[in-house]
Design a protein around this motif. Structure first.
Motif, PDB file in Angstrom:
ATOM      1  N   GLN A   6      34.229  18.442 -75.776  1.00  0.00           N
ATOM      2  CA  GLN A   6      33.258  18.514 -74.691  1.00  0.00           C
ATOM      3  C   GLN A   6      32.384  17.257 -74.662  1.00  0.00           C
ATOM      4  O   GLN A   6      32.143  16.682 -73.612  1.00  0.00           O
ATOM      5  CB  GLN A   6      32.382  19.775 -74.835  1.00  0.00           C
ATOM      6  CG  GLN A   6      31.286  19.894 -73.794  1.00  0.00           C
ATOM      7  CD  GLN A   6      31.806  20.081 -72.385  1.00  0.00           C
ATOM      8  OE1 GLN A   6      32.895  20.604 -72.174  1.00  0.00           O
ATOM      9  NE2 GLN A   6      31.043  19.627 -71.417  1.00  0.00           N
ATOM     10  N   ARG A   8      33.130  14.291 -75.830  1.00  0.00           N
ATOM     11  CA  ARG A   8      33.961  13.155 -75.401  1.00  0.00           C
ATOM     12  C   ARG A   8      34.142  13.160 -73.889  1.00  0.00           C
ATOM     13  O   ARG A   8      34.101  12.108 -73.243  1.00  0.00           O
ATOM     14  CB  ARG A   8      35.321  13.190 -76.101  1.00  0.00           C
ATOM     15  CG  ARG A   8      35.236  12.767 -77.544  1.00  0.00           C
ATOM     16  CD  ARG A   8      36.599  12.706 -78.182  1.00  0.00           C
ATOM     17  NE  ARG A   8      36.474  12.273 -79.570  1.00  0.00           N
ATOM     18  CZ  ARG A   8      37.253  12.638 -80.537  1.00  0.00           C
ATOM     19  NH1 ARG A   8      38.271  13.448 -80.298  1.00  0.00           N
ATOM     20  NH2 ARG A   8      37.063  12.189 -81.760  1.00  0.00           N
ATOM     21  N   ALA A   9      34.356  14.327 -73.327  1.00  0.00           N
ATOM     22  CA  ALA A   9      34.508  14.441 -71.871  1.00  0.00           C
ATOM     23  C   ALA A   9      33.218  14.016 -71.171  1.00  0.00           C
ATOM     24  O   ALA A   9      33.258  13.322 -70.142  1.00  0.00           O
ATOM     25  CB  ALA A   9      34.893  15.864 -71.483  1.00  0.00           C
ATOM     26  N   GLU A  10      32.085  14.424 -71.729  1.00  0.00           N
ATOM     27  CA  GLU A  10      30.804  14.038 -71.149  1.00  0.00           C
ATOM     28  C   GLU A  10      30.574  12.535 -71.233  1.00  0.00           C
ATOM     29  O   GLU A  10      30.047  11.927 -70.300  1.00  0.00           O
ATOM     30  CB  GLU A  10      29.662  14.802 -71.835  1.00  0.00           C
ATOM     31  CG  GLU A  10      29.631  16.279 -71.480  1.00  0.00           C
ATOM     32  CD  GLU A  10      28.602  17.070 -72.277  1.00  0.00           C
ATOM     33  OE1 GLU A  10      27.825  16.466 -73.048  1.00  0.00           O
ATOM     34  OE2 GLU A  10      28.586  18.304 -72.123  1.00  0.00           O
ATOM     35  N   LYS A  12      32.972  10.235 -71.313  1.00  0.00           N
ATOM     36  CA  LYS A  12      33.873   9.618 -70.322  1.00  0.00           C
ATOM     37  C   LYS A  12      33.296   9.731 -68.917  1.00  0.00           C
ATOM     38  O   LYS A  12      33.362   8.795 -68.126  1.00  0.00           O
ATOM     39  CB  LYS A  12      35.263  10.242 -70.386  1.00  0.00           C
ATOM     40  CG  LYS A  12      36.070   9.763 -71.554  1.00  0.00           C
ATOM     41  CD  LYS A  12      37.510  10.205 -71.442  1.00  0.00           C
ATOM     42  CE  LYS A  12      38.247   9.672 -72.645  1.00  0.00           C
ATOM     43  NZ  LYS A  12      39.556   9.193 -72.321  1.00  0.00           N
ATOM     44  N   GLN A  13      32.736  10.894 -68.600  1.00  0.00           N
ATOM     45  CA  GLN A  13      32.119  11.100 -67.293  1.00  0.00           C
ATOM     46  C   GLN A  13      30.934  10.151 -67.102  1.00  0.00           C
ATOM     47  O   GLN A  13      30.775   9.538 -66.049  1.00  0.00           O
ATOM     48  CB  GLN A  13      31.655  12.558 -67.130  1.00  0.00           C
ATOM     49  CG  GLN A  13      30.976  12.849 -65.820  1.00  0.00           C
ATOM     50  CD  GLN A  13      31.885  12.686 -64.620  1.00  0.00           C
ATOM     51  OE1 GLN A  13      33.086  12.874 -64.707  1.00  0.00           O
ATOM     52  NE2 GLN A  13      31.303  12.325 -63.491  1.00  0.00           N
TER      53      GLN A  13
END
Length: 131
Positions: A6, A8-10, A12-13
């Motif tokens: 989660q 890492r996704a944040e 990247k976003q």
């Protein structure tokens, strides 16, 4: 593990949003530079700034995921490149006529694409071949 994924996704976003903001800011800066350059009346300088602006607009369209804007910006970039080759002293004088022909052709199809829906498909197809 889920929290790491989660996070890492944040990240990247957030990175994507930063890239988008940078591209938007760069396009605004180049637009302001163009307005300043136009006050000088120096065709070569104006052409150089138009070239930089068109490159910034391509980058902006890419990060925004706007394929139509990207196509248009690529056409503008190509048009600006040929015009710069025409007006800048010492630039590719051997192919001056070819640059003039391509500049005129791209300009024609861009104008046709803007003004006449009936010929838009043809104009877009021609521009795609040149861009």
């Amino acid at each position: 593990a889920a929290q790491i994924a989660q996070a890492r996704a944040e990240v990247k976003q957030a990175e994507a949003e930063v890239k988008k903001a940078e591209a938007l800011a760069e396009a605004e800066v180049k637009q302001a530079e163009l307005e300043v350059a136009r006050t000088t009346g120096d065709t070569v300088q104006i052409s150089r700034v138009e070239m930089c602006l068109s490159e910034a607009m391509v980058a902006k369209a890419i990060v925004c995921g706007d394929e139509v804007a990207q196509f248009w910006a690529e056409a503008e970039r190509k048009r600006a490149l040929h015009f710069l080759q025409i007006v800048e002293p010492g630039r590719d004088a051997d192919n001056l006529e070819e640059h003039m022909r391509l500049f005129e052709r791209i300009s024609y199809y861009m104008a046709l694409l803007r003004s006449n829906e009936k010929f838009a498909v043809i104009a877009r197809g021609e521009l795609e071949c040149m861009v």
